[in-house]
Design an enzyme around this catalytic site. Structure first.
Site, PDB file in Angstrom:
ATOM      1  N   ASP A  60      -1.913 -12.539 -11.423  1.00 56.71           N
ATOM      2  CA  ASP A  60      -2.157 -13.934 -11.060  1.00 56.71           C
ATOM      3  C   ASP A  60      -1.668 -14.888 -12.146  1.00 56.71           C
ATOM      4  O   ASP A  60      -1.147 -15.957 -11.845  1.00 56.71           O
ATOM      5  CB  ASP A  60      -3.648 -14.165 -10.795  1.00 56.71           C
ATOM      6  CG  ASP A  60      -4.008 -13.792  -9.367  1.00 56.71           C
ATOM      7  OD1 ASP A  60      -3.237 -14.155  -8.459  1.00 56.71           O
ATOM      8  OD2 ASP A  60      -5.032 -13.110  -9.161  1.00 56.71           O
ATOM      9  N   CYS A  77      -5.237  -6.113 -17.525  1.00 56.31           N
ATOM     10  CA  CYS A  77      -5.493  -5.244 -16.375  1.00 56.31           C
ATOM     11  C   CYS A  77      -4.553  -5.525 -15.209  1.00 56.31           C
ATOM     12  O   CYS A  77      -4.687  -4.941 -14.156  1.00 56.31           O
ATOM     13  CB  CYS A  77      -6.945  -5.350 -15.924  1.00 56.31           C
ATOM     14  SG  CYS A  77      -7.374  -6.976 -15.285  1.00 56.31           S
ATOM     15  N   HIS A 134       0.808  -1.212   0.000  1.00 56.60           N
ATOM     16  CA  HIS A 134       0.000   0.000   0.000  1.00 56.60           C
ATOM     17  C   HIS A 134       0.839   1.258   0.000  1.00 56.60           C
ATOM     18  O   HIS A 134       0.522   2.241  -0.672  1.00 56.60           O
ATOM     19  CB  HIS A 134      -0.959  -0.014   1.190  1.00 56.60           C
ATOM     20  CG  HIS A 134      -1.979   1.035   1.038  1.00 56.60           C
ATOM     21  ND1 HIS A 134      -2.114   2.058   1.922  1.00 56.60           N
ATOM     22  CD2 HIS A 134      -2.868   1.270   0.045  1.00 56.60           C
ATOM     23  CE1 HIS A 134      -3.061   2.858   1.496  1.00 56.60           C
ATOM     24  NE2 HIS A 134      -3.536   2.401   0.368  1.00 56.60           N
ATOM     25  N   GLU A 168      -6.639 -15.458 -15.836  1.00 55.23           N
ATOM     26  CA  GLU A 168      -5.543 -15.312 -14.863  1.00 55.23           C
ATOM     27  C   GLU A 168      -5.093 -16.657 -14.311  1.00 55.23           C
ATOM     28  O   GLU A 168      -4.296 -16.713 -13.386  1.00 55.23           O
ATOM     29  CB  GLU A 168      -5.932 -14.340 -13.737  1.00 55.23           C
ATOM     30  CG  GLU A 168      -7.258 -14.601 -13.072  1.00 55.23           C
ATOM     31  CD  GLU A 168      -7.616 -13.532 -12.031  1.00 55.23           C
ATOM     32  OE1 GLU A 168      -6.764 -12.710 -11.680  1.00 55.23           O
ATOM     33  OE2 GLU A 168      -8.770 -13.553 -11.569  1.00 55.23           O
TER      34      GLU A 168
END
Ligand code: PEP
Ligand code: MG
Length: 754
Positions: A627, A674, A362, A603
Site C-alpha cells: 500500500d 511485511c 491467487h 502504509e
C-alpha cells in the site's frame, strides 16, 4: 460510430488468423469511411521495412511484396513521427513516394496513422481517396481508434508465428511475449490451454417449466461439483500446503451456504429455469468478490465463477471431457482458477502462464506454494492459438517463448539444470539463522492468513508469523464471525508458534474490499472507508475481534496486534483506548493474559512523516510496502496497465522507508517490513542496510531472502544503500542490486540459472 467500431472489433476478434483479421479491417474500414483505399503496413525488423500486409483498393498482388524502408515515403514518415499525417494532396508532399505496382497513382488524399503497442510502432494504417480533400477530424479519430485496437491482435499473431512473412529468420529474442513475473523459476513444456467448462454469460433467460424438476437438477449438480472438489482436494493433499488446500474447503462452504443455495432455489421458485437462476446468483457473488481491495480475495471472484461454470456444466448434462495433460504441462489460460490448476496431475505441471492477473493473484500465490514457475498478465498471449505448442516460460522476467528455436531451447535446458541445483542448495538453509557474515541477525517471519492450518508455515523455518491477515475468516461467512469463532481461529495460530511471535492484524476491509454482508459503495474506495477507519467507526466489531485475540492468547506471551491503514495518531490513541477497555473487561471477567504488544502498519504517506509520533505510542512498526508504494507513487497495486510503474525500489519509497526506520529509532522501537518487498532478494539487501529488524514474506520467498542475508555483510549492504539513495530511478537501483547479487554469486535469485 461507436457501434460501428464495436462491430469491426468483434469481427476482427473472431477472425481465424491474422491475415484474415487484417483483411476484415481494411474491408470494413473502407466501407465504413466510404473511401477508395484502406491498407495496413507492418514492420519487418529484419529488412528494416514496412511491408504492405493487406489492402482493399490497391492492387492485391502487391500484398507482401511492396516494402518501404523505415524512413521512406509518407507511410515511413508516419512511423518515424509516431503521429497521424492527413493530407489533401499527397503527391505534392516532398516525402511522397510512388509505387507503380500498387496502382495508387490516382489517389490524392492520404491519411496514415501509426499502429502503436506499448509505446512501439508496429506499423501504419493508411486510407486514401481519389478526391483532393483532407479527411475530417472524425475520420481521423476513427482511424486512430481502429489502429489502437489492431495493435494487440498483431502482437498476438507475431508471437504465435502467424504472420510468417514478418517472422522469417527473425531474431529469436524479439519473439517472446512479455508478462509479469508470477512465481520464480523457468518452465519448458507443452501448452495446455484451459477454459471454463460452460459459459455462464451465454445462458439465456428462460421460464422454468418444471420448478420441482429444476430444483432437483440444481441440487444434484451442486452435489456432483462438491464431490469433484473433494476428490481434487484428496489428489492434491500430498503436494499442496494444507493452508492452500483449505481454500477448497471454502468452496465447499460456499456451495453449502444458504446465501448461495437458497437464493438459487428462490430464483427457480420465482419462475426462472435453473441455469439463469444460477447465473444471477453467481454474478452477484462475483461482483462482491471483485469489489474487494485485497488482491488475493478479489482474485477469488474467478474461483467463484469457475464453481458456477462447473455447476452449469452438470446442469447442461455436458459429459465432461477428460483433458489430456502432456508430460510437461504448462497450463495456459485467460483466467486460470485454483481448480483448473488442481486438475493437472502434479507430476505433470511444470509451469503456469496466465494472460490476466498479477503477482498477487491467487493463482500466482498457489504456483509459488507449489514451487511452479508462473508468468502472469501476459496480455498479448494468443491463448486461442497455442494449445499443444512448445513453450518456455521464465518466471523471473515474465518472458514467454512460443515454439522456441533449438538455440533458445538448449539455453533453457541448461538453465533448468542449474535451477534444480540452486533449489537443493537453498533447502539446506532451512534450519540456519538469517544472520549476515558480520553478525547482524534479522528475523524472518511468514505472511499468512488464508485459513488457520499453518503446518507448512511452521515447517518452513519461519521464526514466527509477521502478518496474519484476519480478513479471510470474515470473508467465508455470511455474517461477522462471533468472538468464540474468532478466538478458536486465532488460538490455533498462536499455539502453533508459541513462544515465537505471531502478529494478528485487525480487520482490514473496506474500500473495494467489502464483505459480502457489509457492502460499501464509494467513488474512490482506495481513499475511502478502509481498515482502522471502519473498525473505529464500528467499535462493536472491533471489540469482538480484539477480545477474541486476547482470549486466544491466554497462557501464552506471543500475541502482537497490528493496526492497518493508520493515517493519524488519534486513530492509534482511539484504538489503544478500546484495546485497554477490552483488557480491563476481560480481567473483570476472570481471564488471565499478558497485555498484547501493539503495532502500527506504516502504509500511508502521512504515517511515514509521523513515524516518531506513532512509534512513541506503540511497541513496533510494520511497513506495508504494497500500500505504501501504491499511495506514494499513485499507482493502483491491482492494475496490470500501470504495473510497470509500481516499483518498491522507487527512490521515493526507499527514502520513506529510511525515514520510518529513523523515526522508530528515536523511541527505540523495532521496525519490520511485511509487504511483498520483504520477499524480494534484491530489496532485502537495502532493508538489511537500513537496519530493518525483521522481514515477513510468503513462505516460498524465505529461503531465498535468507540466502541473501547470510551472504552479504551489513557494512556492504549499507554502502549499497547509500549508492542507491544517490540514484534517481528504480531501474538504476535494481541494476545496482542485481550486480551486487551477481558479485556475491547469488545471480540465481534474480534470473534463470545459478
Ligand atoms: C501492504 O499493504 O504492504 C500489506 C502488507 O498489507 P496488504 O497487502 O494486506 O494490504
Ligand atoms: Mg496494506
Amino acid at each position: 460510430m461507436l457501434e460501428l467500431l464495436r462491430r469491426i472489433v468483434e469481427q476482427v476478434n473472431s477472425a481465424q488468423d491474422t491475415n484474415q483479421a487484417l483483411e476484415i479491417i481494411v474491408r470494413r474500414v473502407k466501407e465504413a469511411m466510404s473511401i477508395d483505399v484502406c491498407s495496413v503496413y507492418l514492420n519487418n525488423p529484419n529488412t528494416q521495412q514496412l511491408i504492405l500486409m493487406a489492402t482493399d483498393g490497391l492492387n492485391p498482388d502487391s500484398v507482401g511484396k511492396v516494402g518501404l524502408a523505415f524512413g521512406e515515403g509518407l507511410t515511413g514518415l508516419v512511423r518515424e513521427r509516431e503521429e497521424p499525417i492527413n493530407l489533401s494532396d499527397a503527391p505534392t508532399h516532398p516525402r511522397y513516394r510512388f509505387f507503380a505496382e500498387t496502382g495508387e497513382g490516382e489517389y490524392k488524399s492520404y491519411l496514415g496513422v501509426p499502429i502503436i503497442h506499448h509505446r512501439k510502432v508496429l506499423g501504419v494504417l493508411v486510407v486514401q481517396r481519389k478526391i483532393n480533400q483532407r479527411f475530417s477530424e472524425e475520420e481521423e479519430t476513427l482511424l486512430i481508434t481502429v489502429a489502437a485496437q489492431l495493435a494487440g491482435a498483431i502482437v498476438h499473431a507475431m508471437a504465435s508465428g502467424d504472420i510468417s512473412i514478418l517472422n522469417q529468420a527473425d531474431n529469436e529474442d524479439r519473439r517472446h511475449l512479455l508478462g509479469l513475473p508470477g512465481a520464480p523459476g523457468v518452465a519448458m513444456g507443452t501448452a495446455r490451454v484451459v477454459y471454463p467448462l460452460a459459459d455462464l454469460d451465454a445462458v439465456p433467460d428462460r421460464i422454468s417449466e418444471d420448478t420441482a424438476g429444476d430444483i432437483a437438477q440444481f441440487e444434484s449438480a451442486v452435489e456432483l461439483v462438491k464431490a469433484d472438489v473433494i476428490s481434487l482436494t484428496k489428489r492434491l493433499s500430498d503436494v499442496l500446503p494444507s493452508e492452500e488446500l483449505a481454500l477448497f474447503d471454502a468452496y465447499l462452504l460456499m456451495l453449502d451456504s444458504g446465501g448461495f443455495r437458497t437464493k438459487v432455489v428462490q430464483n427457480i421458485e420465482q419462475g426462472q429455469w435453473a441455469p439463469s437462476a444460477l447465473r444471477d446468483v453467481i454474478n452477484e457473488h462475483v461482483k462482491v468478490f471483485k469489489a474487494m481491495e485485497d488482491p488475493y480475495l478479489s482474485e477469488r471472484s474467478d474461483d467463484v465463477r469457475d464453481l458456477g461454470q462447473r455447476i452449469l456444466a452438470y446442469l447442461q448434462q455436458e459429459s465432461r471431457q477428460q483433458t489430456e495433460y502432456p508430460l510437461r504441462t504448462i497450463l495456459v489460460g485467460e483466467e486460470i482458477t485454483a481448480s483448473m490448476l488442481a486438475e493437472v496431475p502434479p507430476d505433470r505441471l511444470v509451469g503456469v502462464v496466465s494472460s490476466r492477473g498479477s503477482r498477487s493473484s491467487h493463482v500466482a500465490i498457489l504456483a509459488r506454494a507449489l514451487s511452479v514457475p508462473a508468468v502472469m498478465g501476459a496480455t498479448d498471449l494468443p491463448v486461442g492459438r497455442i494449445d499443444g505448442r512448445e513453450l518456455v516460460a521464465d518466471g523471473y522476467t515474465g518472458r514467454v517463448y512460443v515454439n522456441p528455436s533449438v538455440a533458445v531451447r538448449a539455453e533453457f535446458k541448461r538453465l533448468l539444470k542449474e535451477e534444480a541445483e540452486l533449489m537443493e542448495g537453498l533447502d539446506s538453509l532451512r534450519e540456519l539463522p538469517a544472520e549476515s557474515p558480520d553478525g547482524v541477525r534479522i528475523n524472518l517471519y511468514a505472511n499468512t492468513g488464508l485459513l488457520t492450518d499453518i503446518t507448512p508455515t511452521r515447517n518452513s523455518g519461519a521464526e514466527g508469523i509477521g502478518l496474519y491477515r484476519t480478513e479471510f475468516p470474515f470473508m467465508v461467512r455470511e455474517r461477522f464471525p462471533g468472538e468464540e469463532e474468532q478466538r478458536q481461529i486465532y488460538r490455533t495460530v498462536l499455539e502453533a508458534f508459541d513462544p515465537k511471535p505471531v502478529v494478528l492484524r485487525t480487520l482490514d476491509v473496506g474500500g473495494d474490499k467489502a464483505l459480502p454482508y457489509f457492502p460499501i459503495s464509494e467513488e474512490n474506495p482506495f481513499l475511502g472507508w478502509r481498515g482502522i477507519r471502519i473498525t473505529l467507526d464500528h467499535p462493536e466489531i472491533f471489540m469482538v475481534q480484539i477480545r477474541a485475540m486476547i482470549r486466544a492468547s491466554e497462557g501464552m506471551e506471543n500475541l502482537h496486534m497490528l493496526l492497518p491503514m493508520v493515517s493519524s495518531v488519534t486513530e492509534v490513541d482511539d484504538a489503544r483506548k478500546l484495546i485497554s477497555r477490552a483488557c480491563a473487561e476481560l480481567r473483570e471477567e476472570g481471564y488471565e493474559f499478558r497485555e498484547p504488544k501493539i503495532g502500527v502498519m506504516v502504509e500511508v504517506p502521512s504515517a511515514v512523516y509521523q513515524s516518531p509520533n506513532l512509534a512513541k505510542r506503540v511497541d513496533f512498526l510494520s511497513i506495508g510496502t504494497n500500500d505504501l508504494t501504491q499511495y506514494l507513487l499513485a499507482v493502483d497495486r491491482n492494475n496490470a496497465r500501470v504495473a510497470e510503474l509500481f516499483d518498491s525500489l522507487h527512490p521515493a519509497v526507499l527514502m520513506a522507508l529510511r525515514q520510518v526506520v529513523e523515526g522508530a529509532a528515536k523511541y527505540g522501537k523495532p521496525v519490520s517490513v511485511c509487504g511483498e518487498m520483504a520477499g524480494d532478494p534484491a530489496s532485502a539487501i537495502l532493508l538489511l542496510g537500513m537496519g530493518i529488524d525483521s522481514l515477513s514474506m510468503s513462505v516460498s520467498s524465505l529461503p531465498r531472502v535468507k540466502w541473501v542475508i547470510r551472504s552479504i555483510s551489513r557494512k556492504r549492504a549499507r554502502e549499497l544503500l547509500e549508492q542507491a539513495l544517490e540514484m534517481e530511478d528504480a531501474i538504476s537501483i535494481r541494476e545496482l542490486l542485481n550486480n551486487a547479487l551477481d558479485e556475491l554469486g547469488l545471480g540465481g535469485l534474480i534470473r534463470a540459472g545459478k
